[in-house]
Write an enzyme that holds these catalytic residues in place. Structure first.
Site, PDB file in Angstrom:
ATOM      1  N   GLY A 110       0.913  -1.144   0.020  1.00  0.00           N
ATOM      2  CA  GLY A 110       0.024   0.058   0.089  1.00  0.00           C
ATOM      3  C   GLY A 110       0.912   1.369  -0.077  1.00  0.00           C
ATOM      4  N   SER A 142       5.983  -5.677  -1.132  1.00  0.00           N
ATOM      5  CA  SER A 142       5.711  -4.145  -1.603  1.00  0.00           C
ATOM      6  C   SER A 142       6.161  -3.362  -0.292  1.00  0.00           C
ATOM      7  CB  SER A 142       4.566  -3.864  -2.151  1.00  0.00           C
ATOM      8  OG  SER A 142       4.553  -2.587  -2.760  1.00  0.00           O
ATOM      9  N   ALA A 143       5.283  -2.330   0.175  1.00  0.00           N
ATOM     10  CA  ALA A 143       5.515  -1.286   1.327  1.00  0.00           C
ATOM     11  C   ALA A 143       6.022  -2.251   2.496  1.00  0.00           C
ATOM     12  CB  ALA A 143       4.193  -0.813   1.656  1.00  0.00           C
ATOM     13  N   HIS A 175       8.931  -3.339  -6.805  1.00  0.00           N
ATOM     14  CA  HIS A 175       8.448  -2.870  -8.024  1.00  0.00           C
ATOM     15  C   HIS A 175       9.611  -2.411  -8.838  1.00  0.00           C
ATOM     16  CE1 HIS A 175       4.095  -3.223  -6.678  1.00  0.00           C
ATOM     17  NE2 HIS A 175       4.743  -2.902  -5.617  1.00  0.00           N
ATOM     18  N   GLU A 186       9.010  -6.794 -10.158  1.00  0.00           N
ATOM     19  CA  GLU A 186       7.972  -7.568 -10.035  1.00  0.00           C
ATOM     20  C   GLU A 186       8.173  -8.974 -10.542  1.00  0.00           C
ATOM     21  OE1 GLU A 186       4.582  -5.295 -11.797  1.00  0.00           O
ATOM     22  OE2 GLU A 186       4.860  -3.831 -10.473  1.00  0.00           O
TER      23      GLU A 186
HETATM   24 CA   LIG Z   1       2.997   1.241  -2.825  1.00  0.00          CA
END
Ligand SMILES: [Ca+2]
Ligand SMILES: [Ca+2]
Lengths: 245, 245
Positions: free
Chosen positions: B90, B123-124, B160, B196
């Site tokens: 997020g 991710s985060a 990413h 990714e």
């Molecule tokens: Ca993000």
């Protein structure tokens, strides 16, 4: 309110020539004939000498002398004497941290808002002119003491605004999704997405979109709106437009 | 050192199915048969209930119960009792601020480093597992008290990770340029660019690149290096690899 701002999305435009070429007419018109020397703030890039040379060479072709704040013995005094100010792009976090480290945030604000010293920003220099750097695209490579910026306007700008690419296979957030996440937070002001090629001219309480591309305005809880070059965006400057804290 | 980490670049892969589908085998293998219940931390997204439902549904298909930290009466106590931890993606700034606001940063670190509680991030959730969030791609929508993160590894990750697009007309910095700007700052650790589809498995002092895409390692003052899936990246875990302050 004597405020006079030229807030440019990007310093170099694809197919638009070299450094600041795409907005050189607006720069000449903005600083005009009364300003002879512009105070340049190169804090957003690591190599300040080289950056100053680039800005100095370009401004010379437009008839302006450039003094760089990093060459001044007292940065606050340099701001106090400035006839015009230009903050260039680079990394917004590094720029804002250096502005705080050199204790010039308040003095720039005072000179622009009270003395009417014209302020031009490009990219990161546009981000720091607004209420906060919360809508920068840059990587947080250093940590400034606050995200609050110089606050010459009461809203946010997203420079280099980018439309979603329908062919992208990348799963990172689109620019619009990022701004939507900002507006999920309470009391967040509007965000003007300035596409590359566009810029905002502010004269007192009047704001006008200039350049060759449209801008997209994002406001909390409302659908986003497109504005054509030449649009009057003065409504963004009224404090009423900012959500109540 | 009991540390056990699965640090995933992205939650959803283009053409790779739904939420966490592309790494579900690695997740099952990572949490194994001893973990029955995973503590989910949904702080990176605004709608925590909905996010928890997404994670809960997915983990159920893999045989794990999910408890969300936002449903617990005492977040620190929830970490203290956790058998396994998963922090989802997020906005990294929102996530880190919430981790600090809820006072769980130190407790997560202690549980993972001392008690060997397996930690999965996506991710985060991968950004906050590292030394700092300085190489996140996210917009700084809120201001955490520090960019220092949980520090389960002594380097940075860029999730990413995106190669430059040679056809782009956009003038914003490429990802590589952003990471290069980070390394212009003194004493900055290496940055592992996880494309990714890739993920890093850490078991004690052993680190292995997993997934279907290569990773690119950026180290200050050195050329960047590509690593194939399966590569041993244990050298990144030695403190000696971190520049001296
Ligand atoms: Ca993000
Ligand atoms: Ca920038």
């Amino acid at each position: 309110m004597k405020r006079k701002l030229l807030l440019v999305s990007n310093s170099t435009l694809h197919g638009g020539g070299g450094y600041l070429d795409h907005c050189q007419q607006q720069i000449s018109h903005f600083f005009g004939k009364d300003v002879k020397k512009v105070l340049f703030i190169p804090y957003a890039l690591h190599d300040r000498d080289n950056y100053t040379k680039t800005a100095r060479d370009k401004f010379k072709t437009l008839g302006y002398e450039v003094e760089s704040i990093h060459e001044a013995s007292d940065p606050v005094e340099a701001v106090r004497k400035a006839e015009g100010i230009f903050i260039g792009g680079g990394n917004t976090f590094r720029l804002l941290k250096s502005l705080y480290d050199n204790k010039v945030v308040t003095e720039i604000q005072r000179r622009v808002m009270e003395d009417g010293v014209p302020y031009m920003g490009s990219s990161a220099g546009t981000n720091v002119a607004t209420i906060s750097i919360s809508t920068t695209n840059d990587m947080p490579i250093v940590c400034p003491p606050s995200f609050n910026a110089i606050g010459l306007v009461p809203f946010n700008i997203n420079p280099h605004y980018l439309d979603p690419d329908p062919n992208s296979r990348h799963m990172g957030e689109t620019r619009e999704q990022r701004i939507t996440q900002y507006h999920e937070e309470p009391n967040t002001p509007s965000v003007l997405g300035l596409r590359e090629g566009s810029m905002l001219l502010v004269e007192g309480n009047k704001a006008t979109l200039l350049g060759t591309t449209k801008a997209r305005l994002f406001s909390r809880g409302k659908p986003s709106v497109e504005y054509e070059p030449g649009s009057d965006l003065s409504f963004l400057l009224s404090d009423a437009h900012r959500p109540i804290k």
